[in-house]
Scaffold this motif. Structure first.
Motif, PDB file in Angstrom:
ATOM      1  N   LEU A 105      17.754   1.073  -1.082  1.00 13.68           N
ATOM      2  CA  LEU A 105      18.418  -0.143  -0.597  1.00 13.68           C
ATOM      3  C   LEU A 105      17.994  -0.319   0.854  1.00 13.68           C
ATOM      4  N   LEU A 106      17.136  -1.285   1.109  1.00 11.25           N
ATOM      5  CA  LEU A 106      16.580  -1.513   2.442  1.00 11.25           C
ATOM      6  C   LEU A 106      17.225  -2.754   3.040  1.00 11.25           C
ATOM      7  N   VAL A 107      17.921  -2.575   4.154  1.00 11.87           N
ATOM      8  CA  VAL A 107      18.605  -3.675   4.821  1.00 11.87           C
ATOM      9  C   VAL A 107      17.941  -3.889   6.172  1.00 11.87           C
ATOM     10  N   GLY A 108      17.183  -4.968   6.299  1.00  9.69           N
ATOM     11  CA  GLY A 108      16.512  -5.224   7.568  1.00  9.69           C
ATOM     12  C   GLY A 108      15.353  -6.172   7.412  1.00  9.69           C
ATOM     13  N   SER A 109      14.870  -6.652   8.544  1.00  5.61           N
ATOM     14  CA  SER A 109      13.771  -7.613   8.531  1.00  5.61           C
ATOM     15  C   SER A 109      12.455  -6.916   8.222  1.00  5.61           C
ATOM     16  N   LEU A 110      11.653  -7.554   7.406  1.00  4.56           N
ATOM     17  CA  LEU A 110      10.356  -7.022   6.991  1.00  4.56           C
ATOM     18  C   LEU A 110       9.294  -7.688   7.850  1.00  4.56           C
ATOM     19  N   ASP A 111       8.940  -7.031   8.964  1.00  2.00           N
ATOM     20  CA  ASP A 111       8.049  -7.643   9.945  1.00  2.00           C
ATOM     21  C   ASP A 111       6.601  -7.187   9.834  1.00  2.00           C
ATOM     22  N   ASP A 112       6.336  -6.172   9.031  1.00  2.00           N
ATOM     23  CA  ASP A 112       5.009  -5.570   8.959  1.00  2.00           C
ATOM     24  C   ASP A 112       4.368  -5.901   7.608  1.00  2.00           C
ATOM     25  N   PRO A 113       3.268  -6.695   7.595  1.00  2.77           N
ATOM     26  CA  PRO A 113       2.621  -7.040   6.318  1.00  2.77           C
ATOM     27  C   PRO A 113       2.156  -5.807   5.543  1.00  2.77           C
ATOM     28  N   GLY A 114       1.743  -4.767   6.260  1.00  2.00           N
ATOM     29  CA  GLY A 114       1.292  -3.552   5.587  1.00  2.00           C
ATOM     30  C   GLY A 114       2.405  -2.888   4.805  1.00  2.00           C
ATOM     31  N   ILE A 115       3.607  -2.881   5.369  1.00  2.00           N
ATOM     32  CA  ILE A 115       4.745  -2.288   4.677  1.00  2.00           C
ATOM     33  C   ILE A 115       5.157  -3.150   3.493  1.00  2.00           C
ATOM     34  N   ALA A 116       5.054  -4.470   3.666  1.00  2.00           N
ATOM     35  CA  ALA A 116       5.352  -5.367   2.545  1.00  2.00           C
ATOM     36  C   ALA A 116       4.428  -5.083   1.373  1.00  2.00           C
ATOM     37  N   SER A 117       3.149  -4.864   1.656  1.00  2.00           N
ATOM     38  CA  SER A 117       2.182  -4.545   0.596  1.00  2.00           C
ATOM     39  C   SER A 117       2.500  -3.203  -0.047  1.00  2.00           C
ATOM     40  N   ALA A 118       2.893  -2.225   0.785  1.00  2.00           N
ATOM     41  CA  ALA A 118       3.229  -0.902   0.258  1.00  2.00           C
ATOM     42  C   ALA A 118       4.440  -0.966  -0.666  1.00  2.00           C
ATOM     43  N   LEU A 119       5.406  -1.797  -0.326  1.00  2.00           N
ATOM     44  CA  LEU A 119       6.574  -1.953  -1.187  1.00  2.00           C
ATOM     45  C   LEU A 119       6.190  -2.543  -2.536  1.00  2.00           C
ATOM     46  N   GLU A 120       5.281  -3.505  -2.507  1.00  2.00           N
ATOM     47  CA  GLU A 120       4.868  -4.153  -3.742  1.00  2.00           C
ATOM     48  C   GLU A 120       4.046  -3.217  -4.624  1.00  2.00           C
ATOM     49  N   ALA A 121       3.243  -2.340  -3.974  1.00  2.00           N
ATOM     50  CA  ALA A 121       2.319  -1.498  -4.729  1.00  2.00           C
ATOM     51  C   ALA A 121       2.883  -0.115  -5.040  1.00  2.00           C
ATOM     52  N   GLY A 122       4.041   0.215  -4.479  1.00  2.00           N
ATOM     53  CA  GLY A 122       4.510   1.590  -4.567  1.00  2.00           C
ATOM     54  C   GLY A 122       5.150   1.995  -5.876  1.00  2.00           C
TER      55      GLY A 122
END
Length: 382
Positions: free
Chosen positions: A237-254
């Motif tokens: 459960l992640l509560v916070g702003s997603l400011d890093d495109p690399g982390i957004a990609s990692a979340l999608e691919a993980g």
């Protein structure tokens, strides 16, 4: 006697909303004339309405920008010469630098710098040297330096930022204490309302929570790697702003089970949906989120980074792991997933510690005494 005037300075309004919640209104009630200089934002006006201070919108850039910084310094000087405060209280990197320089030039009698973190620990190359220089200057121009954790004070000395001067630690540290009873009440309501279920979180699997900006400095890569390799297969459960495109990609691919809640000013109810809080940060001053989770009876897994190591008593209120050690983080997740009784014991000890040692009024009284230039039993030098 006229009310003493204090001008607080922070870079962005979210710091007023979170790091100074309650403190400014308490000072006003104690007879202070409270003012805040901060970059303009609706959150500044909301905090002013809540706490009764006088806001002074003053544009500041969080990043290094010589022209904008010079313009901000001139604005600081104009404000100080018009207001003529008895005390300045500055924190967060840019406001601390500009406010300290301006207050020294304007000959403000007492200049307090509250160090809430050490940004240079996450930097390298010329940027690290510039951050060191800015920190050293802010400290040198202040009459009083307050650190929010013991390990932060040790880090300042280790980085040769203090020279021979001493710093103050108030109580057991923290930025602002924690409103434990208020948090517990909000969490109880959220649990009764079935927040966990409404978010689609499973009741039969460990939910590992995270609160804060989803950026590399907070160790999100370690959290994702540790959760992916943990045998427990937790839901995040992640509560916070997603400011890093690399982390957004990692979340999608993980391939992880993730529920993401965008940043909100009202994070307290979300602790009701967590079994464990995880803060895999690379550096901190003293993480408020660990104390908030503790107030909700939620144990934490945190790193042994500066600041974070003070927030968790390893094996008593939670578990600590090495910075960047995803394997150890996975093992900690598995340990707590397999032992609900231990989770409950750690959570209860964390709650008791938050209530006992981190009352906001303890911090506020120590800060007020420092700004008046008098000793306080909870403010000790280090």
């Amino acid at each position: 006697m006229p009310a003493p005037t204090v001008l607080y300075g922070v870079t962005v309004a979210t710091s007023v909303q979170t790091l100074l919640r309650g403190q400014l209104g308490w000072l006003r009630d104690q007879g202070w004339d409270v003012h805040v200089a901060c970059s303009p934002d609706a959150a500044l006006d909301a905090a002013a309405a809540r706490e009764g201070f006088t806001p002074h919108p003053l544009a500041m850039s969080r990043s290094m920008s010589p022209l904008r910084d010079l313009a901000a310094l001139r604005s600081w000087l104009r404000l100080l010469r018009a207001l003529r405060p008895d005390v300045t209280n500055v924190s967060t990197p840019k406001a601390a630098l500009l406010g300290s320089v301006a207050a020294w030039l304007a000959r403000v009698p007492r200049r307090v710098y509250v160090v809430r973190g050490l940004r240079l620990e996450g930097a390298s190359g010329p940027g690290r040297w510039l951050l060191w220089l800015a920190e050293r200057l802010a400290i040198a121009l202040s009459t009083d330096v307050v650190v929010v954790s013991r390990s932060l004070g040790t880090a300042l000395r280790g980085h040769r930022l203090l020279g021979r001067r001493r710093v103050l630690l108030i109580g057991d540290g923290s930025s602002n204490g924690v409103a434990a009873q208020d948090i517990a009440a909000r969490v109880a309501v959220a649990r009764a309302a079935g927040l966990r279920e409404s978010l689609g979180l499973p009741v039969d699997r460990l939910v590992v929570g995270y609160v804060g900006r989803l950026v590399a400095d907070k160790g999100i890569d370690s959290l994702l790697a540790g959760a992916a390799t943990a045998d427990a297969k937790p839901t995040l459960l992640l509560v916070g702003s997603l400011d890093d495109p690399g982390i957004a990609s990692a979340l999608e691919a993980g391939g992880l089970a993730v529920v993401h809640v965008p940043w909100t000013d009202d994070v307290w109810p979300y602790y009701a949906a967590m079994d464990v809080l995880c803060l895999p940060t690379l550096r901190e001053g003293f993480p408020n989120v660990v104390l908030e989770a503790a107030a909700a009876g939620v144990p934490a897994i945190a790193t042994d980074a500066t600041g974070a190591v003070d927030a968790v008593v390893d094996g008593v209120t939670g578990l600590t792991v090495g910075v960047g050690d995803a394997t150890a983080l996975a093992a900690a997740i598995d340990r707590l997933a397999a032992a609900p009784d231990e989770r409950a014991r750690l959570g209860e000890a964390a709650r008791e510690r938050a209530v006992r040692d981190f009352r906001p009024e303890r911090i506020w009284a120590g800060v007020a005494a420092t700004m008046r230039g008098v000793a306080h039993p909870d403010a000790r030098t280090m």
